[in-house]
Scaffold this motif. Structure first.
Motif, PDB file in Angstrom:
ATOM      1  N   ALA A 110       0.828  -1.213   0.000  1.00  0.00           N
ATOM      2  CA  ALA A 110       0.000   0.000   0.000  1.00  0.00           C
ATOM      3  C   ALA A 110       0.857   1.256   0.000  1.00  0.00           C
ATOM      4  N   LYS A 111       1.920   1.256   0.815  1.00  0.00           N
ATOM      5  CA  LYS A 111       2.834   2.392   0.885  1.00  0.00           C
ATOM      6  C   LYS A 111       4.267   1.875   0.861  1.00  0.00           C
ATOM      7  N   PRO A 112       4.940   1.953  -0.264  1.00  0.00           N
ATOM      8  CA  PRO A 112       4.518   2.566  -1.524  1.00  0.00           C
ATOM      9  C   PRO A 112       3.517   1.673  -2.259  1.00  0.00           C
ATOM     10  N   PRO A 113       2.686   2.262  -3.140  1.00  0.00           N
ATOM     11  CA  PRO A 113       1.722   1.445  -3.873  1.00  0.00           C
ATOM     12  C   PRO A 113       2.418   0.579  -4.924  1.00  0.00           C
ATOM     13  N   ILE A 114       2.277  -0.731  -4.772  1.00  0.00           N
ATOM     14  CA  ILE A 114       2.898  -1.688  -5.692  1.00  0.00           C
ATOM     15  C   ILE A 114       1.889  -2.774  -6.010  1.00  0.00           C
ATOM     16  N   VAL A 115       1.761  -3.117  -7.273  1.00  0.00           N
ATOM     17  CA  VAL A 115       0.945  -4.252  -7.686  1.00  0.00           C
ATOM     18  C   VAL A 115       1.861  -5.308  -8.294  1.00  0.00           C
ATOM     19  N   GLN A 116       1.344  -6.518  -8.426  1.00  0.00           N
ATOM     20  CA  GLN A 116       2.154  -7.577  -9.010  1.00  0.00           C
ATOM     21  C   GLN A 116       1.307  -8.454  -9.925  1.00  0.00           C
ATOM     22  N   ILE A 123      -4.213   1.245 -14.230  1.00  0.00           N
ATOM     23  CA  ILE A 123      -3.137   1.444 -13.265  1.00  0.00           C
ATOM     24  C   ILE A 123      -1.833   1.472 -14.045  1.00  0.00           C
ATOM     25  N   GLU A 124      -1.170   2.614 -14.048  1.00  0.00           N
ATOM     26  CA  GLU A 124       0.080   2.762 -14.793  1.00  0.00           C
ATOM     27  C   GLU A 124       1.257   2.430 -13.876  1.00  0.00           C
ATOM     28  N   CYS A 125       2.174   1.607 -14.383  1.00  0.00           N
ATOM     29  CA  CYS A 125       3.255   1.096 -13.534  1.00  0.00           C
ATOM     30  C   CYS A 125       4.618   1.181 -14.207  1.00  0.00           C
ATOM     31  N   ARG A 126       5.631   1.329 -13.353  1.00  0.00           N
ATOM     32  CA  ARG A 126       7.023   1.126 -13.752  1.00  0.00           C
ATOM     33  C   ARG A 126       7.548  -0.063 -12.958  1.00  0.00           C
ATOM     34  N   VAL A 127       8.341  -0.892 -13.594  1.00  0.00           N
ATOM     35  CA  VAL A 127       8.802  -2.117 -12.951  1.00  0.00           C
ATOM     36  C   VAL A 127       9.622  -1.800 -11.705  1.00  0.00           C
ATOM     37  N   HIS A 128       9.255  -2.424 -10.616  1.00  0.00           N
ATOM     38  CA  HIS A 128       9.988  -2.307  -9.356  1.00  0.00           C
ATOM     39  C   HIS A 128      11.050  -3.400  -9.271  1.00  0.00           C
ATOM     40  N   SER A 129      10.618  -4.643  -9.498  1.00  0.00           N
ATOM     41  CA  SER A 129      11.524  -5.787  -9.423  1.00  0.00           C
ATOM     42  C   SER A 129      10.808  -7.008  -9.967  1.00  0.00           C
ATOM     43  N   GLU A 130      11.532  -8.103 -10.067  1.00  0.00           N
ATOM     44  CA  GLU A 130      10.906  -9.359 -10.472  1.00  0.00           C
ATOM     45  C   GLU A 130      11.527 -10.512  -9.694  1.00  0.00           C
ATOM     46  N   VAL A 131      10.747 -11.581  -9.580  1.00  0.00           N
ATOM     47  CA  VAL A 131      11.178 -12.764  -8.854  1.00  0.00           C
ATOM     48  C   VAL A 131      10.967 -13.978  -9.745  1.00  0.00           C
ATOM     49  N   ASP A 132      12.029 -14.717 -10.013  1.00  0.00           N
ATOM     50  CA  ASP A 132      11.929 -15.936 -10.808  1.00  0.00           C
ATOM     51  C   ASP A 132      11.485 -17.084  -9.917  1.00  0.00           C
ATOM     52  N   LEU A 133      10.422 -17.776 -10.339  1.00  0.00           N
ATOM     53  CA  LEU A 133       9.903 -18.921  -9.604  1.00  0.00           C
ATOM     54  C   LEU A 133       9.698 -20.070 -10.593  1.00  0.00           C
ATOM     55  N   GLY A 134      10.747 -20.824 -10.837  1.00  0.00           N
ATOM     56  CA  GLY A 134      10.643 -21.927 -11.786  1.00  0.00           C
ATOM     57  C   GLY A 134      10.304 -21.421 -13.171  1.00  0.00           C
ATOM     58  N   VAL A 137       7.435 -16.013 -13.580  1.00  0.00           N
ATOM     59  CA  VAL A 137       8.137 -14.820 -13.110  1.00  0.00           C
ATOM     60  C   VAL A 137       7.120 -13.854 -12.512  1.00  0.00           C
ATOM     61  N   VAL A 138       7.348 -13.470 -11.255  1.00  0.00           N
ATOM     62  CA  VAL A 138       6.501 -12.480 -10.604  1.00  0.00           C
ATOM     63  C   VAL A 138       7.080 -11.098 -10.889  1.00  0.00           C
ATOM     64  N   VAL A 139       6.264 -10.226 -11.456  1.00  0.00           N
ATOM     65  CA  VAL A 139       6.679  -8.859 -11.768  1.00  0.00           C
ATOM     66  C   VAL A 139       5.973  -7.904 -10.816  1.00  0.00           C
ATOM     67  N   LEU A 140       6.750  -7.103 -10.099  1.00  0.00           N
ATOM     68  CA  LEU A 140       6.186  -6.089  -9.208  1.00  0.00           C
ATOM     69  C   LEU A 140       6.335  -4.723  -9.864  1.00  0.00           C
ATOM     70  N   GLY A 141       5.263  -3.947  -9.816  1.00  0.00           N
ATOM     71  CA  GLY A 141       5.288  -2.643 -10.456  1.00  0.00           C
ATOM     72  C   GLY A 141       4.966  -1.504  -9.509  1.00  0.00           C
ATOM     73  N   ASP A 142       5.809  -0.470  -9.509  1.00  0.00           N
ATOM     74  CA  ASP A 142       5.498   0.752  -8.780  1.00  0.00           C
ATOM     75  C   ASP A 142       4.350   1.463  -9.488  1.00  0.00           C
ATOM     76  N   VAL A 143       3.284   1.747  -8.760  1.00  0.00           N
ATOM     77  CA  VAL A 143       2.143   2.444  -9.340  1.00  0.00           C
ATOM     78  C   VAL A 143       2.470   3.934  -9.422  1.00  0.00           C
ATOM     79  N   VAL A 144       2.446   4.486 -10.642  1.00  0.00           N
ATOM     80  CA  VAL A 144       2.781   5.893 -10.826  1.00  0.00           C
ATOM     81  C   VAL A 144       1.564   6.750 -11.176  1.00  0.00           C
ATOM     82  N   ALA A 145       0.481   6.114 -11.602  1.00  0.00           N
ATOM     83  CA  ALA A 145      -0.751   6.851 -11.897  1.00  0.00           C
ATOM     84  C   ALA A 145      -1.913   5.877 -11.938  1.00  0.00           C
ATOM     85  N   ILE A 146      -3.069   6.331 -11.479  1.00  0.00           N
ATOM     86  CA  ILE A 146      -4.309   5.570 -11.546  1.00  0.00           C
ATOM     87  C   ILE A 146      -5.349   6.455 -12.211  1.00  0.00           C
TER      88      ILE A 146
END
Length: 202
Positions: free
Chosen positions: A53-59, A130-141, A144-153
């Motif tokens: 929620a703080k910072p706003p991140i979706v995945q 929801i507009e996003c810039r990539v925060h990070s990613e996690v490889d799981l077999g 791939v989980v992609v996390l995005g910083d929310v920059v605009a809604i």
């Protein structure tokens, strides 16, 4: 009551089919991206949630290495469009195994429009994005989980009650197991207990 046990480590057990039938309903991230060469891509991903929620991140999770993942790695940006009931057929058609490099929106006649902050466009008829810039990613077999910083809604004015997006206007679709889809759910209001005593009914 009798239960069957499925050994998730057994190669003959389809854990994916079981999990996608049990972890339901799953909201759909209808994700628009651009390739490094500026070619659009629009694909639904049902492994999607809020991560922070703080910072706003979706995945979202890319099950396999698809164009969406290649594009976010190349450009660092993506847009999550709300998959609304009136567009259910188009959302489903975007899930087809399109050839790499094909612009699904152009192929299916889906109108796109500029986003506010990021380069990938949004679906014009979607009530929110929801507009996003990539925060990070996690490889799981194989995923791939992609996390995005929310920059605009962005939310259509007609879909808002004050600052609150209304379910009746969003009409969000969800994915269930197999070929099953969930339609916009019945909405009930139930205030959360503010104290433990309140939860005990005191």
């Amino acid at each position: 009551m009798a239960r069957r046990t499925f050994d998730a480590t057994d190669r003959d057990v389809n854990a994916y089919a079981l999990l996608t039938a049990l972890v339901v309903p799953r909201p759909i991230a209808w994700i628009s991206t651009l390739s490094a060469d500026g070619v659009g891509n629009l694909a639904p991903h049902s492994f999607f949630t809020v991560s922070s929620a703080k910072p706003p991140i979706v995945q979202f999770t890319s099950v396999g290495h698809k164009d969406t993942l290649a594009n976010v790695r190349a450009t660092g940006e993506f847009v999550v469009n709300v998959a609304s009931r009136p567009m259910m057929d188009l959302v489903n058609r975007c899930s087809a195994p399109w050839e790499s490099g094909v612009d699904e929106a152009a192929e299916l006649g889906i109108e796109m429009e500029p986003s506010v902050v990021v380069a990938p466009p949004r679906v014009a008829a979607s009530p929110a994005s929801i507009e996003c810039r990539v925060h990070s990613e996690v490889d799981l077999g194989r995923s791939v989980v992609v996390l995005g910083d929310v920059v605009a809604i962005t939310v259509e004015e007609s879909a808002l009650d004050g600052d609150h997006p209304m379910m009746s206007a969003l009409q969000p679709l969800s994915r269930l197991g197999g070929d099953e889809w969930g339609l916009p759910p019945e909405v009930v209001e139930l205030p959360r207990p503010r104290t433990a005593d309140e939860a005990r009914g005191r």
